[in-house]
Design a protein around this motif. Structure first.
Motif, PDB file in Angstrom:
ATOM      1  N   TYR A  42       0.796  -1.229   0.000  1.00  0.00           N
ATOM      2  CA  TYR A  42       0.000   0.000   0.000  1.00  0.00           C
ATOM      3  C   TYR A  42       0.829   1.281   0.000  1.00  0.00           C
ATOM      4  O   TYR A  42       0.270   2.368   0.063  1.00  0.00           O
ATOM      5  N   GLY A  43       2.158   1.136  -0.066  1.00  0.00           N
ATOM      6  CA  GLY A  43       2.994   2.332  -0.136  1.00  0.00           C
ATOM      7  C   GLY A  43       3.502   2.780   1.219  1.00  0.00           C
ATOM      8  O   GLY A  43       2.984   2.383   2.268  1.00  0.00           O
ATOM      9  N   TYR A  44       4.527   3.629   1.166  1.00  0.00           N
ATOM     10  CA  TYR A  44       5.176   4.086   2.385  1.00  0.00           C
ATOM     11  C   TYR A  44       4.675   5.467   2.835  1.00  0.00           C
ATOM     12  O   TYR A  44       5.082   5.966   3.881  1.00  0.00           O
ATOM     13  N   ASP A  45       3.814   6.096   2.032  1.00  0.00           N
ATOM     14  CA  ASP A  45       3.305   7.423   2.392  1.00  0.00           C
ATOM     15  C   ASP A  45       2.261   7.299   3.489  1.00  0.00           C
ATOM     16  O   ASP A  45       1.277   6.560   3.355  1.00  0.00           O
ATOM     17  N   ARG A  46       2.466   8.052   4.563  1.00  0.00           N
ATOM     18  CA  ARG A  46       1.525   8.021   5.684  1.00  0.00           C
ATOM     19  C   ARG A  46       0.305   8.895   5.387  1.00  0.00           C
ATOM     20  O   ARG A  46       0.398   9.886   4.680  1.00  0.00           O
ATOM     21  N   HIS A  47      -0.815   8.525   5.974  1.00  0.00           N
ATOM     22  CA  HIS A  47      -2.019   9.358   5.903  1.00  0.00           C
ATOM     23  C   HIS A  47      -1.882  10.471   6.928  1.00  0.00           C
ATOM     24  O   HIS A  47      -1.345  10.268   8.021  1.00  0.00           O
ATOM     25  N   ARG A  48      -2.328  11.668   6.577  1.00  0.00           N
ATOM     26  CA  ARG A  48      -2.154  12.805   7.496  1.00  0.00           C
ATOM     27  C   ARG A  48      -2.990  12.649   8.769  1.00  0.00           C
ATOM     28  O   ARG A  48      -2.675  13.238   9.799  1.00  0.00           O
ATOM     29  N   ILE A  49      -4.064  11.862   8.721  1.00  0.00           N
ATOM     30  CA  ILE A  49      -4.873  11.588   9.921  1.00  0.00           C
ATOM     31  C   ILE A  49      -4.461  10.228  10.462  1.00  0.00           C
ATOM     32  O   ILE A  49      -4.599   9.202   9.780  1.00  0.00           O
ATOM     33  N   LYS A  50      -3.959  10.209  11.686  1.00  0.00           N
ATOM     34  CA  LYS A  50      -3.295   9.024  12.227  1.00  0.00           C
ATOM     35  C   LYS A  50      -4.173   7.778  12.206  1.00  0.00           C
ATOM     36  O   LYS A  50      -3.737   6.707  11.773  1.00  0.00           O
ATOM     37  N   HIS A  51      -5.431   7.872  12.679  1.00  0.00           N
ATOM     38  CA  HIS A  51      -6.240   6.661  12.819  1.00  0.00           C
ATOM     39  C   HIS A  51      -6.763   6.148  11.479  1.00  0.00           C
ATOM     40  O   HIS A  51      -7.413   5.091  11.426  1.00  0.00           O
ATOM     41  N   LEU A  52      -6.480   6.863  10.375  1.00  0.00           N
ATOM     42  CA  LEU A  52      -6.875   6.385   9.051  1.00  0.00           C
ATOM     43  C   LEU A  52      -5.719   5.698   8.333  1.00  0.00           C
ATOM     44  O   LEU A  52      -5.819   5.364   7.158  1.00  0.00           O
TER      45      LEU A  52
END
Length: 473
Positions: free
Chosen positions: A207-217
């Protein structure tokens, strides 16, 4: 031009969340640098301002005692301390050494004057009052949420729904899957591999290494955060309060829908417990902490020696006595420097287990009566006594004790269930002689760690190595 040659900067935040999410500590440090301090002159802590055991704080005071400081620069007073008593102790240190406390938000404290002393005590009292008020509000908030069985926030796989949560059926990025689908995939991966790091690596590749800006998502991206997520009972339809304080932790039933059932959650807990008992999470070393030198009694360590032969490199694993190793500050107490082949030690343990398999299986197969901890018995007695008083004023106390009792009993049942399941797996391995060759080292680890007490490595008169095995059962 300021003379900052003998100045130090200090700042702190109270929690790791303030550091990682609010970036408060970074901002404070950046402001101290803008003031003119170097990186080496700045000390910091991630801890409550009421604590006198802060490492950075105490290093600053130590330099004050050594006469190496004439100014301490802080963002504001409560970043230095929130304790009136703690301030009085620190103030004496600063006053004796003639150190000035300077604030980035303006002004300073001259502790040589009555006005400066008075002002410092007012600031200390106000900082302590804010601390006490925050603590009081936090306690009251916990109690209110606990009484109403409300949920603070969602975790990955769930989403807020008023005061509760529900499975998150929103799309996850552009994968065609929902957030709940990915959460279930995480659980299946972990149950299949039993490895936190391997699970994260697979997810990042998928799913990629980029984190979602909203932690719980976003799914947990470190072994520690994944472990916390897997341990959170929200995923099986229950609620946990006071997670940071193990002696106060409460796990209660809830009406919200989880993403897995309680049985699967217990399987996860058992696997996490097995990994931890896999002595300190070293799955690649089934003999970790078990091997001892038969000549001096010191612990053995696993080492890897590499040799080259015609452009090929060979890696061989051995056990070496720590008492025979030349380490800084440690004298050599064992003159026996021979290495023991690691695979030979594993083979000897397997042979010993196979020889004693029927006896061990018999011990494991015997139904043992669950020993009820004295804490549960005492708590039950206290509840009976309080109810016998028939006084409504004691009702909140009774409710709290009953909740604690429920948590203790569920924990006891969960431990008994996970132990029983683990023993069933051991029985299967012990009773099938040919099954040992099919087990990886990570699968051998929990078996060795639970069933073996000690492996003693020694050498016979003819120079051959031998291994004696002591069992836990």
């Amino acid at each position: 031009m300021r003379d900052l040659s003998k100045a130090l900067g200090y700042c702190r935040v109270s929690t790791q969340r303030q550091h990682t999410e609010g970036h408060g500590l970074e901002r404070y440090i950046d402001r101290l640098k803008q003031y003119g301090l170097t990186e080496a002159q700045i000390y910091w802590d991630i801890e409550s301002g009421s604590s006198e055991k802060r490492e950075g704080y105490n290093k600053v005071l130590e330099k004050v005692r050594l006469g190496q400081v004439d100014q301490i620069i802080v963002p504001c007073f409560d970043r230095f301390t929130r304790s009136a008593l703690g301030w009085e102790v620190a103030r004496q240190e600063l006053q004796m050494s003639g150190v000035e406390l300077v604030f980035l938000d303006g002004g300073s404290l001259d502790l040589e004057t009555p006005e400066g002393l008075f002002t410092s005590r007012i600031l200390a009292a106000m900082a302590a009052q804010v601390r006490d008020k925050n603590r009081y509000n936090s306690i009251q908030g916990h109690r209110f949420f606990q009484e109403k069985r409300k949920i603070y926030q969602a975790i990955f796989g769930l989403k807020k729904d008023g005061d509760t949560v529900k499975p998150n059926l929103d799309p996850y990025k552009e994968t065609g899957l929902t957030v709940r689908d990915v959460a279930l995939e995480i659980i299946e991966l972990f149950l299949d591999t039993g490895n936190l790091s391997a699970t994260i690596e697979y997810l990042c590749n998928s799913y990629g290494y980029d984190r979602h800006r909203i932690k719980h998502l976003d799914f947990p991206r470190s072994p520690s955060s994944l472990k916390r997520w897997l341990e959170n009972p929200l995923i099986c339809g229950r609620i946990r309060y006071y997670a940071e304080e193990k002696d106060k932790t409460l796990i209660l039933d809830s009406d919200h829908e989880g993403i897995i059932d309680l049985e699967t959650f217990n399987q996860i807990s058992a696997l996490l417990e097995r990994n931890a008992a896999g002595r300190r999470h070293n799955q690649a070393n089934p003999l970790v902490s078990l091997c001892y030198c038969g000549h001096c009694g010191r612990r053995m360590r696993k080492i890897t020696l590499t040799r080259s032969d015609r452009n090929q490199r060979y890696h061989n694993e051995y056990l070496q006595c720590l008492g025979a190793k030349n380490r800084a500050g440690k004298e050599i107490i064992c003159d026996y420097k021979k290495f023991y082949r690691y695979e030979d030690a594993i083979a000897s343990v397997i042979k010993a287990l196979t020889t004693k398999a029927s006896a061990i299986a018999s011990d494991l197969d015997r139904d043992e009566e669950i020993q009820v901890p004295s804490e549960i018995i005492e708590l039950q007695k206290e509840i009976i006594k309080l109810k016998a008083l028939n006084d409504s004023d004691y009702q909140p106390v009774i409710v709290k004790k009953e909740q604690k009792l429920e948590t203790l009993i569920r924990g006891l049942e969960s431990n008994a269930e996970s132990t029983s399941r683990r023993y069933e797996e051991y029985l299967e391995v012990l009773q099938i002689r040919n099954s040992w060759d099919k087990l990886s080292r990570s699968e051998l680890t929990p078996i060795f760690q639970d069933l073996i007490a000690k492996v003693v490595c020694s050498t016979k008169a003819d120079g051959t190595h031998c291994f004696s095995v002591d069992f836990n059962t």
